[in-house]
Design a protein around this motif. Sequence first.
Motif, short mmCIF file in Angstrom:
data_model
loop_
_atom_site.label_atom_id
_atom_site.label_comp_id
_atom_site.label_asym_id
_atom_site.label_seq_id
_atom_site.Cartn_x
_atom_site.Cartn_y
_atom_site.Cartn_z
N PHE A 31 45.57 28.65 46.46
CA PHE A 31 46.17 27.57 45.69
C PHE A 31 46.81 28.11 44.41
CE2 PHE A 31 45.64 24.10 42.50
CZ PHE A 31 46.56 23.22 43.03
N VAL A 32 46.09 28.93 43.68
CA VAL A 32 46.60 29.52 42.45
C VAL A 32 47.83 30.38 42.72
CG1 VAL A 32 46.07 31.16 40.58
CG2 VAL A 32 44.39 29.41 41.23
N ILE A 33 47.76 31.23 43.73
CA ILE A 33 48.87 32.11 44.08
C ILE A 33 50.09 31.28 44.52
CG2 ILE A 33 49.67 33.85 45.75
CD1 ILE A 33 47.87 34.95 43.50
N ASN A 34 49.86 30.25 45.32
CA ASN A 34 50.96 29.43 45.83
C ASN A 34 51.71 28.70 44.72
OD1 ASN A 34 50.77 30.18 48.51
ND2 ASN A 34 49.38 28.52 49.03
N VAL A 35 50.99 28.18 43.76
CA VAL A 35 51.65 27.47 42.67
C VAL A 35 52.24 28.45 41.65
CG1 VAL A 35 51.35 25.87 40.73
CG2 VAL A 35 50.27 25.38 42.92
N ASN A 76 57.42 26.19 34.22
CA ASN A 76 56.17 25.95 33.51
C ASN A 76 55.00 25.64 34.43
OD1 ASN A 76 54.60 25.11 31.00
ND2 ASN A 76 54.57 23.24 32.22
N ALA A 77 55.26 25.26 35.68
CA ALA A 77 54.17 24.85 36.58
C ALA A 77 53.18 26.00 36.75
CB ALA A 77 54.73 24.45 37.94
N GLY A 78 51.93 25.66 36.65
CA GLY A 78 50.88 26.65 36.84
C GLY A 78 49.53 25.97 36.93
N VAL A 79 48.64 26.59 37.65
CA VAL A 79 47.29 26.05 37.81
C VAL A 79 46.27 27.14 37.51
CG1 VAL A 79 47.93 24.29 39.50
CG2 VAL A 79 47.25 26.56 40.27
N LEU A 80 45.05 26.71 37.27
CA LEU A 80 43.97 27.63 36.96
C LEU A 80 42.72 27.16 37.69
CD1 LEU A 80 42.75 29.92 35.17
CD2 LEU A 80 42.31 28.15 33.47
N ARG A 81 42.05 28.06 38.31
CA ARG A 81 40.72 27.80 38.84
C ARG A 81 39.80 28.69 38.04
NH1 ARG A 81 42.57 23.74 40.47
NH2 ARG A 81 42.76 23.13 42.65
N ASP A 82 39.16 28.08 37.07
CA ASP A 82 38.41 28.82 36.06
C ASP A 82 37.10 29.36 36.61
OD1 ASP A 82 38.02 29.92 33.61
OD2 ASP A 82 37.32 28.08 32.65
N ARG A 83 37.24 30.42 37.40
CA ARG A 83 36.08 31.08 37.97
C ARG A 83 36.33 32.58 37.98
NH1 ARG A 83 37.42 26.93 41.61
NH2 ARG A 83 35.94 25.24 41.61
N THR A 84 35.29 33.33 37.92
CA THR A 84 35.46 34.77 38.12
C THR A 84 35.84 35.00 39.57
OG1 THR A 84 33.10 34.97 38.53
CG2 THR A 84 33.86 35.47 36.30
N ILE A 85 36.53 36.08 39.84
CA ILE A 85 37.10 36.31 41.17
C ILE A 85 36.03 36.29 42.27
CG2 ILE A 85 37.04 38.84 41.05
CD1 ILE A 85 39.93 36.81 42.49
N TRP A 86 34.85 36.78 41.99
CA TRP A 86 33.82 36.81 43.04
C TRP A 86 33.19 35.44 43.28
CZ3 TRP A 86 33.61 39.95 38.71
CH2 TRP A 86 32.80 39.53 37.69
N LYS A 87 33.46 34.47 42.42
CA LYS A 87 32.99 33.10 42.64
C LYS A 87 34.09 32.19 43.20
CE LYS A 87 29.47 33.17 39.05
NZ LYS A 87 29.03 32.57 37.78
#
Length: 108
Positions: free
Chosen positions: A97-101, A78-89
């Motif tokens: 960080f997102v990929i690693n988790v 279930n572990a997961g993270v989100l960085r709520d930004r469009t990819i260019w930001k």
Amino acid sequence: MTERKRTVIITGGARGIGLAIANRLISEGYTPIVIDVIEPQEKKLDYFKCDVSKEEEVKLTFQQILSKYGYIYGLVNNAGVLRDRTIWKMTLEDFEFVINVNLKGTFN
């Protein structure tokens, strides 16, 4: 023959969906084992601090769990993270960080 406890590891189980899964498992007669980087507020849960993106931490935690319980019945990744930004930001650090988790953590 003694029946084994139905122990289930839940990554990212300290809050949100993971915590809800842990509580549901309790109501169904399972023994949830929460793995997270933060401690769950509910002290009734068995908790192991572990960053799933770090292979050595995962190996050590798994050994500790096996030593304590002797058997693992199931796993909820279930572990997961989100960085709520469009990819260019998004910064490279955010992306890693997102990929690693989310990806490497599931692999680990």
